[in-house]
Design a protein around this motif. Structure first.
Motif, PDB file in Angstrom:
ATOM      1  N   PRO A 193      23.255 -11.618 -91.607  1.00 52.79           N
ATOM      2  CA  PRO A 193      22.501 -10.484 -92.413  1.00 52.79           C
ATOM      3  C   PRO A 193      21.783  -9.809 -91.262  1.00 52.79           C
ATOM      4  O   PRO A 193      21.214  -8.679 -91.456  1.00 52.79           O
ATOM      5  CB  PRO A 193      21.569 -11.722 -93.140  1.00 52.79           C
ATOM      6  CG  PRO A 193      22.345 -12.704 -93.285  1.00 52.79           C
ATOM      7  CD  PRO A 193      23.085 -12.846 -92.199  1.00 52.79           C
ATOM      8  N   VAL A 194      21.207 -10.465 -90.176  1.00 53.59           N
ATOM      9  CA  VAL A 194      20.292  -9.985 -89.058  1.00 53.59           C
ATOM     10  C   VAL A 194      20.869 -10.025 -87.829  1.00 53.59           C
ATOM     11  O   VAL A 194      21.115 -11.280 -87.460  1.00 53.59           O
ATOM     12  CB  VAL A 194      18.930 -10.434 -89.267  1.00 53.59           C
ATOM     13  CG1 VAL A 194      17.740  -9.565 -88.461  1.00 53.59           C
ATOM     14  CG2 VAL A 194      18.276 -10.313 -90.645  1.00 53.59           C
ATOM     15  N   LEU A 195      20.886  -8.904 -87.056  1.00 52.71           N
ATOM     16  CA  LEU A 195      21.618  -8.917 -85.565  1.00 52.71           C
ATOM     17  C   LEU A 195      21.289  -8.096 -84.985  1.00 52.71           C
ATOM     18  O   LEU A 195      20.673  -7.087 -85.354  1.00 52.71           O
ATOM     19  CB  LEU A 195      23.058  -9.033 -85.681  1.00 52.71           C
ATOM     20  CG  LEU A 195      23.910  -7.989 -86.014  1.00 52.71           C
ATOM     21  CD1 LEU A 195      25.169  -7.930 -85.653  1.00 52.71           C
ATOM     22  CD2 LEU A 195      23.744  -7.602 -87.861  1.00 52.71           C
ATOM     23  N   PRO A 196      21.447  -8.081 -83.446  1.00 51.79           N
ATOM     24  CA  PRO A 196      21.932  -9.121 -82.795  1.00 51.79           C
ATOM     25  C   PRO A 196      21.151  -9.842 -81.811  1.00 51.79           C
ATOM     26  O   PRO A 196      21.700 -10.441 -80.878  1.00 51.79           O
ATOM     27  CB  PRO A 196      23.115  -8.290 -81.954  1.00 51.79           C
ATOM     28  CG  PRO A 196      22.400  -6.896 -81.687  1.00 51.79           C
ATOM     29  CD  PRO A 196      21.343  -6.650 -82.634  1.00 51.79           C
ATOM     30  N   HIS A 197      19.826  -9.224 -81.555  1.00 50.26           N
ATOM     31  CA  HIS A 197      18.816  -9.868 -80.849  1.00 50.26           C
ATOM     32  C   HIS A 197      19.069  -9.001 -79.358  1.00 50.26           C
ATOM     33  O   HIS A 197      18.128  -8.254 -79.084  1.00 50.26           O
ATOM     34  CB  HIS A 197      18.919 -11.236 -80.580  1.00 50.26           C
ATOM     35  CG  HIS A 197      17.673 -11.764 -79.609  1.00 50.26           C
ATOM     36  ND1 HIS A 197      18.041 -11.769 -78.227  1.00 50.26           N
ATOM     37  CD2 HIS A 197      16.369 -12.027 -79.813  1.00 50.26           C
ATOM     38  CE1 HIS A 197      16.986 -12.368 -77.564  1.00 50.26           C
ATOM     39  NE2 HIS A 197      15.880 -12.458 -78.475  1.00 50.26           N
TER      40      HIS A 197
END
Length: 423
Positions: A193-197
């Protein structure tokens, strides 16, 4: 059920300790190591093997539950506690901490956690009780309460703070490490859902004018369309470790800066973008002022990029200060830096009713035990997102956190809230 004994065993963590200041000052990466001298107190070299301290808490019925003391990868930076050495703090856990908790009712999680927080610093050798110690012991206390009550850790936390737990998994945030392309592709295929740092922790990676970050986001957007599952709608979140502050410098509401953030938005489109730690001002008050300046500048310019507080946002008091000042769209609740896991829960809940969302973060340098505990904190407080951890390989941390939440939700939805801790 009473707490009978507490023991501590030095262990390893999921990654490494890195001297962030040395890296920002130009330490050269060679292979997996860094060349150059360390500059942060406590470091013998720029990159060192990570450590943990395994806490075993024995209950009256002979049951043993655990928690893991762990500290962030960039220990000693941004106002955080110093480098954590397991052997240094083992006698503290088995001495002053054990003395304070031995004989207490294991079902009373919140009360026991507050007792831990209140231990007299002078009794631990003149230094305050390291955040990593409070972090690991509180995990064991949470698991002890779950075991003694016959509940899950989520239920224990929910009862302690009168919350309605999440009814679906909290969005998981994957971190790529330096393998920012191959690991991002793994995330896209798995529909994270949330990426990639991204680990943009040097000017070399961001680009002298920020062009490296912009080009990466454009590549990521293209690959999301090519690799992601059908109807995939991720949120992009990149951490720049204050490097944009080095590239541009204050003031951060000027057009040059907001125009650059607009190019980042365009590169990431059609996916929403969050930028973590845009600058590192060297102190909390100045960091809040500069973050608020950037946030207001982006709003005035109509640039739809959200900023995430990390540097100098370590304790519960820090989180409160950033939220009260409106200095971020999202605050990272960096779990090892807050001490006890109950402090992380309180920090997430403090964001309720504000225009700031809470990201339950942490570090790659944790353990499976601490990651599982944090999954329960995320569910109990319904955080906006939760970090996949430990490690920098991505797959393992994503599996640990995702599966822990799914197990918990399955039990709740099936009407079985029986004990889960340390199964």
């Amino acid at each position: 059920m009473r707490i009978e004994e507490i023991r501590a065993v030095p262990g390893v963590s999921g990654f490494f300790f890195d001297d962030q200041r040395a890296i920002k000052d130009g330490a050269t990466q060679r292979g997996f190591d860094y060349d150059g001298p360390p500059v942060t107190e406590g470091f013998d070299r720029v990159r060192e093997a990570g450590e943990s301290l395994i806490v075993e808490l024995e209950l009256a019925d002979g049951t043993v539950v655990t928690g893991d003391c762990a500290a962030v990868q960039y220990s000693g930076a941004g106002g955080r506690d110093p480098l954590f050495r397991a052997e240094t703090y083992r006698p503290v856990v088995e001495g002053v901490v054990a003395d304070a908790l031995r004989g207490r009712d294991a079902t009373l999680f919140r009360e026991n956690a507050e007792t831990l927080e209140a231990i007299d610093p002078e009794r631990s050798g003149g230094d305050r009780l390291h955040t990593a110690v409070r972090y690991g012991v509180s995990q064991a206390l949470l698991n002890a309460a779950a075991r003694a009550r016959g509940q899950t850790p989520t239920d224990v936390l929910s009862a302690a703070y009168d919350t309605d737990p999440a009814t679906s998994p909290v969005p998981v945030f994957g971190q790529s490490g330096d393998e920012r392309r191959s690991n991002a592709e793994k995330m896209l295929i798995k529909g994270v859902p949330v990426l990639p740092h991204g680990l943009f922790n040097s000017v070399e990676k961001v680009g002298e004018g920020g062009e490296g970050l912009r080009e990466y986001l454009a590549w990521l957007s293209d690959r999301a369309g090519e690799l992601g599952p059908e109807e995939y709608a991720p949120r992009f979140h990149v951490d720049v470790y204050g490097i944009l502050g080095k590239v541009f410098g204050p003031p951060y509401d000027r057009r040059e800066v907001t125009d650059y953030f607009e190019t980042l938005r365009e590169a990431a489109a059609p996916y929403p973008l969050q930028v973590e730690g845009p600058m590192d001002a060297g102190g909390r008050a100045e960091q809040i002022e500069q973050m608020a300046e950037l946030r207001e500048g982006l709003r005035d310019a109509g640039v739809a990029v959200e900023i995430v507080a990390d540097e100098w946002c370590n304790t519960f008091e820090d989180v409160r200060a950033f939220v009260d000042a409106g200095a971020a769209d999202v605050v990272q609740v960096k779990t090892p830096d807050l001490g006890g896991v109950q402090r992380s829960a309180e920090a997430v809940l403090y964001c309720d009713g504000t225009d700031t969302r809470a990201y339950l973060g942490g570090t790659c340098n944790e353990t499976v035990t601490s990651a599982r505990a944090c999954a329960h904190v995320a569910l109990a407080t319904d955080a906006a997102q939760v970090l996949a951890k430990p490690g920098m390989g991505f797959d393992e941390g994503f599996m640990v956190v995702t599966n822990e939440m799914r197990r918990m939700l399955s039990r709740r939805q099936g009407g079985r809230q029986g004990v889960q801790a340390d199964d």
